[in-house]
Design an enzyme around this catalytic site. Structure first.
Site, PDB file in Angstrom:
ATOM      1  N   HIS A 117       0.871  -1.180   0.000  1.00  0.00           N
ATOM      2  CA  HIS A 117       0.000   0.000   0.000  1.00  0.00           C
ATOM      3  C   HIS A 117       0.905   1.227   0.000  1.00  0.00           C
ATOM      4  O   HIS A 117       1.886   1.279   0.746  1.00  0.00           O
ATOM      5  CB  HIS A 117      -0.884  -0.030   1.254  1.00  0.00           C
ATOM      6  CG  HIS A 117      -2.024   0.931   1.224  1.00  0.00           C
ATOM      7  ND1 HIS A 117      -1.835   2.293   1.271  1.00  0.00           N
ATOM      8  CD2 HIS A 117      -3.365   0.728   1.138  1.00  0.00           C
ATOM      9  CE1 HIS A 117      -3.018   2.886   1.217  1.00  0.00           C
ATOM     10  NE2 HIS A 117      -3.962   1.959   1.133  1.00  0.00           N
TER      11      HIS A 117
ATOM     12  N   ARG B 163      -6.690  10.276   0.009  1.00  0.00           N
ATOM     13  CA  ARG B 163      -6.517  10.752  -1.377  1.00  0.00           C
ATOM     14  C   ARG B 163      -7.861  10.827  -2.092  1.00  0.00           C
ATOM     15  O   ARG B 163      -8.118  11.754  -2.853  1.00  0.00           O
ATOM     16  CB  ARG B 163      -5.541   9.840  -2.131  1.00  0.00           C
ATOM     17  CG  ARG B 163      -4.088  10.128  -1.751  1.00  0.00           C
ATOM     18  CD  ARG B 163      -3.127   9.096  -2.316  1.00  0.00           C
ATOM     19  NE  ARG B 163      -3.247   7.825  -1.621  1.00  0.00           N
ATOM     20  CZ  ARG B 163      -3.325   6.642  -2.184  1.00  0.00           C
ATOM     21  NH1 ARG B 163      -3.307   6.541  -3.504  1.00  0.00           N
ATOM     22  NH2 ARG B 163      -3.422   5.545  -1.471  1.00  0.00           N
TER      23      ARG B 163
END
Ligand code: FAD
Length: 634
Positions: free
Chosen positions: A249, A269
């Site tokens: 990740h 995000r």
């Protein structure tokens, strides 16, 4: 001969995360007597840590979304290596599974007009993740547990016994699967607290044990994720596929050292957070790969406009699939443009008002305040890649979840194929529900098909499993020095991190395999002191064998695949190679180690192939494979 507590069930589900609970509910609803066995506390599965949401094409926020778009995104994210039938079932059934959760009592965040709200995530064309703030996994587990309690109440009303058809065995670790000929006949394990042995006689086992992240040094995974289900399946004769694909990740915490690797959800995000290097540059615009060039914004202004007007602008490259973002961060840090603690900056503070950040990302706000003394409403976070998810797992029949061993099923992160070479965020929680239900139904129909002719457990197999489990207590009596399981685990994590990590090289993986071989020999002498009553050293010594077997699968398959694709990046073979797209690497047990064979997956049905433009497919497929496409003769 050790004393062994015995139980008998129609279906035994190993694992109490989303996949295990959904499988258990389904098997029970098919009339089976079901045991749920989990090595941690009930409710403390990995699923509970899931933050961002469940991907399901409900089209609530953008009506352009539907299962075909979700299918396309999933295949693109996995770089067309996914088992297409799994991706199809997943995209089609995920919305029903989310709505069904609300019938069990879940309450997702809402849109202004009262529908289930959906948020943006990397690789998803439309806002698609149903969520409960950034605590979606908690709600998912809470409601599945609530459904189990309601089924137990039904059983009580009927039989006077809450556990007549559904019983939970928590803090109980399974160490071996037992077979009668080629068929599953039971599962053997121990109670973590007392160390006493327990045997489940059962014709059907559903593995739902989650991932393998604890084999790596920097990881978002917690202590249980030692690849037990992967190893149990292999030792029982099943195969693992796609083990070379491990997801790093892009955003784990990098500071302070004690929390390095803890996840920073992609929702940061999705909700507007941007990545910058030490020079303040939004560097992701420099890392959009050729295959995605026409799908992502070319300027910051366009990327920013997309948040309010997604129909007329392209999305910012911070929302590329995870493999792309993780590699980009890695390159920035290597080029000397990293943050003070070896990551990059993730900034949401300059993008959203403070109260909005606290409303949308309460756990992230709390996590950074408590663990790093950083206020994310006022300053950027420092983040870097962390081992997060394994795409590889047990090879199963897509429709029923059955492995190549009769009576052995798998669902969730322990199974392989669905996500190809890279999983999109949010596609795991939906995978758990879709394939958990299918595996529960598959196990039930297998048991129904057996009738009275149930496989039997051999006492000699029970004795061997007990003897194997006790080996760490007798290590001192065996030739060679006694090894400390904690030291071996630390060494294993370092090997996997340094030599089979985010960027790989042939000679480093060969070295890793030599080191793993050495660690395996030493692990045979892993010894512990004391008694069987809660003895974490003993538990780790047993888990180590699983981690070593699974780590060897990762290293061998990664060495074999001489290309870069998704969660497998080779410095010495940096390009994606179409000839590798139609090759699946299959790991099986070979003596004390692992054999890797090549298989050709079935061709995608023409109607599904036709969902993609021929020009896009040419980036992944060979010309010969595209003859069935309507544009294939161009
Ligand atoms: P798990 O939930 O991992 O459960 C495994 C179970 O198996 C546990 O009960 C464990 O005790 C048991 N077990 C293991 N070994 C044994 C054994 N030998 N004997 C008995 N029991 C055993 N995915 C998304 O889609 N959306 C997200 O927002 C998201 N956020 C995430 C955030 C974090 C921090 C992490 C770590 C992951 C996230 N993921 C997310 C991924 C997702 O949470 C996992 O892939 C998923 O929960 C795995 O579910 P599972 O049911 O397969 O297994």
């Amino acid at each position: 001969m050790s004393e062994v507590e015995r139980h008998s069930y129609d279906v035994v589900v190993i694992g109490a995360g989303g996949a295990g609970l959904r499988a258990a509910i389904e098997a029970r609803e098919h009339g089976m007597r079901v045991a749920i066995v989990c090595k941690s506390l009930f409710g403390k599965a990995h699923t509970v840590m899931a933050e961002g949401g469940i991907a399901a094409a409900m089209g609530n926020v953008n009506s352009g979304d539907n299962w075909k778009v979700h299918f396309r995104d999933t295949m693109r994210g996995g770089k067309f290596l996914n088992n297409w039938r799994m991706a199809e079932l997943h995209a089609q059934e995920a919305p029903q599974r989310v709505w069904e959760l609300e019938t069990y009592g879940a309450l997702f965040d809402r849109t202004k007009d009262g529908r289930i709200s959906q948020r943006n995530f990397g690789g998803h064309e439309y806002p698609r993740l149903a969520h409960v703030g950034d605590r979606t996994g908690l709600e998912l587990i809470r409601t599945l547990q609530q459904k189990i309690v309601s089924l137990q109440q039904e059983d009580f009303a009927e039989s006077g016994d809450y556990e007549a058809r559904l019983k939970v065995f928590a803090e109980c670790t399974v160490t071996e699967l037992l077979k009668d000929g080629d068929k599953v006949s039971g599962a053997f394990g121990y109670w973590r607290e007392s160390g006493r042995f327990v045997l489940f006689e059962t014709p059907a086992v559903v593995l739902a044990t989650g991932g393998i992240g604890k084999s790596f040094k920097v990881t978002s995974n917690s202590w249980e994720y030692t690849g037990d289900g992967h190893a149990l399946a292999m030792r029982a004769g099943a195969a693992l596929i796609n083990m070379e694909f491990v997801q790093f990740h892009p955003t784990g915490m990098v500071w302070p050292p004690s929390v390095k690797g803890i996840l920073v959800t992609e929702s940061v995000r999705g909700d507007g957070g941007v990545l910058r290097n030490s020079e303040g540059k939004r560097f992701m615009f420099d890392y959009v790969p050729e295959v995605f060039k026409d799908k992502y914004a070319k300027t910051e202004a366009e990327g920013d406009r997309w948040y309010t007007d997604p129909d007329n602008n392209l999305r910012p490259p911070e929302l590329l699939p995870r493999d792309e973002v993780a590699r980009a961060i890695n390159s920035e840090v290597k080029a000397g443009r990293g943050s003070p603690h070896g990551g990059v900056f993730l900034d949401v503070s300059s993008r959203l008002p403070a109260e909005e950040i606290i409303r949308r990302l309460p756990s992230m706000h709390h996590q950074f305040k408590e663990l790093a003394d950083v206020d994310i409403t006022a300053e950027p976070m420092e983040v870097g890649p962390t081992c997060h998810y394994v795409m590889g797992g047990v090879q199963v029949d897509p429709d029923s979840g059955q492995s190549r061993v009769p009576g052995l099923f798998a669902a969730g992160e322990v199974s392989g194929g669905m996500h190809g070479s890279n999983r999109l965020g949010g596609n795991s929680l939906s995978d758990l529900l879709v394939f958990g239900k299918r595996a529960g139904a598959g196990a039930a129909s297998y048991v129904e098909g057996l009738g009275a002719a149930r496989p039997a457990v051999l006492q000699s197999d029970v004795d061997s499993a007990a003897e194997a489990a006790l080996t760490p207590f007798t290590a001192a009596a065996v030739d060679g020095p006694v090894e400390n399981p904690y030291t071996l685990h630390t060494e294993l994590q370092q090997v996997m991190n340094d030599l089979v990590g985010i960027i790989r090289k042939g000679e480093e993986m060969e070295l890793a395999l030599k080191k793993l071989d050495d660690l395996r020999r030493r692990a045979a002498h892993a010894g512990v002191e004391g008694h069987r009553q809660f003895n974490p050293g003993w538990h780790l010594a047993l888990d180590l064998a699983n981690m070593l077997l699974v780590s060897e699968c990762v290293a061998r398959a990664a060495l074999e695949r001489t290309e870069s694709r998704g969660g497998h990046t080779r410095d010495d073979f940096p390009v994606m190679d179409s000839d590798w797209r139609h090759t699946t690497l299959v790991c099986t047990v070979d003596g004390p180690g692992v054999a890797v064979a090549r298989e050709t997956p079935s061709d995608m049905r023409d109607d599904l192939l036709a969902l993609f433009e021929i020009g896009e497919l040419r980036k992944y497929y060979t010309e010969a494979e595209l003859t069935g496409h309507p544009g294939g003769q161009e």
